[in-house]
Design a protein around this motif. Structure first.
Motif, PDB file in Angstrom:
ATOM      1  N   PHE A  75       9.793   4.495   5.059  1.00  0.00           N
ATOM      2  CA  PHE A  75      10.864   5.356   4.327  1.00  0.00           C
ATOM      3  C   PHE A  75      11.181   4.811   3.311  1.00  0.00           C
ATOM      4  N   LEU A  76      11.221   5.682   2.111  1.00  0.00           N
ATOM      5  CA  LEU A  76      11.413   4.945   0.925  1.00  0.00           C
ATOM      6  C   LEU A  76      12.421   5.771   0.109  1.00  0.00           C
ATOM      7  N   THR A  77      13.251   5.315  -0.726  1.00  0.00           N
ATOM      8  CA  THR A  77      14.321   5.963  -1.457  1.00  0.00           C
ATOM      9  C   THR A  77      14.235   5.599  -2.989  1.00  0.00           C
ATOM     10  N   TYR A  78      14.150   6.374  -3.918  1.00  0.00           N
ATOM     11  CA  TYR A  78      14.032   5.794  -5.139  1.00  0.00           C
ATOM     12  C   TYR A  78      15.116   6.516  -5.954  1.00  0.00           C
ATOM     13  N   VAL A  79      15.523   5.890  -7.352  1.00  0.00           N
ATOM     14  CA  VAL A  79      16.481   6.425  -7.999  1.00  0.00           C
ATOM     15  C   VAL A  79      16.009   6.865  -9.168  1.00  0.00           C
ATOM     16  N   GLN A  97       0.771  -1.044   0.216  1.00  0.00           N
ATOM     17  CA  GLN A  97       0.075  -0.005   0.016  1.00  0.00           C
ATOM     18  C   GLN A  97       0.911   1.185  -0.123  1.00  0.00           C
ATOM     19  N   ALA A  98       1.992   1.223   0.592  1.00  0.00           N
ATOM     20  CA  ALA A  98       3.013   2.284   0.670  1.00  0.00           C
ATOM     21  C   ALA A  98       3.646   2.500  -0.737  1.00  0.00           C
ATOM     22  N   ALA A 149       3.576   5.566  -5.974  1.00  0.00           N
ATOM     23  CA  ALA A 149       3.315   5.535  -7.423  1.00  0.00           C
ATOM     24  C   ALA A 149       2.205   6.596  -7.811  1.00  0.00           C
ATOM     25  N   LYS A 150       0.972   6.735  -7.019  1.00  0.00           N
ATOM     26  CA  LYS A 150       0.303   7.802  -7.052  1.00  0.00           C
ATOM     27  C   LYS A 150       0.892   9.010  -6.964  1.00  0.00           C
ATOM     28  N   THR A 200      -2.150   7.225   7.323  1.00  0.00           N
ATOM     29  CA  THR A 200      -3.209   8.097   6.474  1.00  0.00           C
ATOM     30  C   THR A 200      -2.612   7.919   4.795  1.00  0.00           C
ATOM     31  N   GLY A 201      -1.261   7.540   4.722  1.00  0.00           N
ATOM     32  CA  GLY A 201      -0.906   7.341   3.359  1.00  0.00           C
ATOM     33  C   GLY A 201      -0.423   8.680   2.832  1.00  0.00           C
ATOM     34  N   GLU A 202      -0.290   9.810   3.330  1.00  0.00           N
ATOM     35  CA  GLU A 202       0.345  11.085   3.137  1.00  0.00           C
ATOM     36  C   GLU A 202       1.736  10.826   2.617  1.00  0.00           C
ATOM     37  N   VAL A 203       2.291  11.478   1.439  1.00  0.00           N
ATOM     38  CA  VAL A 203       3.544  11.322   1.081  1.00  0.00           C
ATOM     39  C   VAL A 203       4.137  12.729   1.165  1.00  0.00           C
TER      40      VAL A 203
END
Length: 359
Positions: free
Chosen positions: A304-308, A122-123, A128-129, A322-325
């Motif tokens: 905690f996410l880290t994308y490249v 879900q995270a 993605a959203k 809450t899903g707040e990003v």
């Protein structure tokens, strides 16, 4: 580190009652889930309520020595030894969830925990959203759904309650209009303000003023994840930490109170302005008395996410309830340039039409 230190380390793992494997907390539930057979076993609630603690309790705690910031875990699975400054972690060799005894590790033990409400998938959907909704992001960013690193953590926060009574002094401004003439004799009305000295008292009760208790994440970033559904907190239990990393607090409750008062100050000042009334207000002095001060330590969940992208890493945080990003992201110079050109063309078209209408 001695063998005795390792043997006495108060670590804990949670065994699956079905297959004997290792279980971790399953987000969105009140259960532990086995990593192997997927069996779920309910977490038995502790027989107590979340309690606010009188601030005076800290006077007694301050006389005790501070616990060591380094925790030594001995994995019950592979028996490897891991040193960490966290309250819960995973074995670096076999990934077994490990949870320390908070009463042994901390001077102030957590009172409550807000369990993870969304899981890793879900995270990832929230990420993605979020990336797909960035207008000026590069087009290829829309396809980012996998994170280079992806970890769930509980972050410690202090909450404070306080009854406040504030004495203020200031001035109330009331507008009135006078007719004046310009140097060429033209008459017009001009607004002026008549000021009256005033003073008074306002009171307000503050409930659960939230202050981050860790300096490992910038306060301004954590504030963007608010609001938190604190009404959904449950009494602290080690089971909710299993499988997640839990930071220990490094902001003492006394320092946290100073930050809480700073957060209360603009609210109190706004109360003073409302009490002064009129068309304008000036607040000269405020003096606030605090009573019935209470505090507690609560753990809040964050992914905690880290994308490249384009060879650079971009950190993101997700409120795991809450899903707040929130996070940083790249901008497309081409899209910004095209938007600027489009705006210029639109303005030019409007000016041409206006000129045509004048003729």
């Amino acid at each position: 580190m001695t063998d005795q230190d390792v043997a006495s380390a108060p670590d804990r793992a949670f065994q699956c009652e079905a297959c004997g494997g290792v279980s971790a907390y399953a987000p969105g539930t009140y259960a532990l889930r086995c990593a192997y057979c997927k069996h779920e076993q309910d977490i038995t609630p502790v027989p107590r309520q979340v309690t606010e603690h009188p601030f005076e309790e800290l006077a007694a705690l301050a006389r005790t020595s501070a616990p060591s910031r380094v925790k030594v875990y001995k994995c019950p699975g592979c028996h490897a030894v891991t040193e960490s400054d966290t309250l819960s972690d995973t074995c670096q060799f076999c990934a077994t969830p490990l949870v320390a005894d908070a009463t042994d590790a901390e001077r102030v033990a957590p009172e409550a925990v807000l369990p993870f409400g969304i899981d890793r998938d879900q995270a990832r959907d929230a990420l993605a959203k979020w990336t797909g909704s960035r207008w000026f992001a590069p087009g290829e960013l829309k396809n980012v759904t996998e994170a280079e690193s992806f970890r769930g953590s509980y972050l410690p926060h202090w909450t404070y309650d306080a009854q406040t009574v504030t004495r203020y002094s200031g001035a109330r401004g009331e507008h009135y209009w006078v007719q004046v003439r310009d140097s060429d004799g033209t008459a017009h009305k001009e607004r002026r303000t008549r000021w009256h000295a005033t003073s008074g008292t306002v009171g307000r009760f503050f409930d659960d003023v939230l202050v981050p208790a860790s300096t490992q994440v910038p306060v301004e970033e954590l504030d963007k994840l608010a609001p938190w559904p604190l009404r959904d907190t449950v009494p602290y239990q080690e089971e909710y930490l299993a499988g997640f990393r839990t930071l220990r607090y490094d902001v003492e409750p006394q320092s946290g109170l100073a930050s809480a008062k700073a957060r209360m100050a603009p609210v109190i000042r706004a109360d003073c302005r409302r009490a002064i009334g009129g068309d304008e207000q000036r607040v000269h002095e405020v003096s606030t008395r605090y009573s019935d001060l209470t505090f507690k330590l609560v753990l809040l969940p964050v992914w905690f996410l880290t994308y490249v992208h384009a060879g650079k890493t971009w950190p993101v945080m997700v409120n795991a309830r809450t899903g707040e990003v929130i996070g940083k992201r790249p901008y497309s110079a081409v899209k910004i340039a095209l938007a600027s050109v489009s705006a210029a063309l639109l303005i030019g078209l409007v000016l041409v039409l206006m000129e045509m209408l004048r003729k």
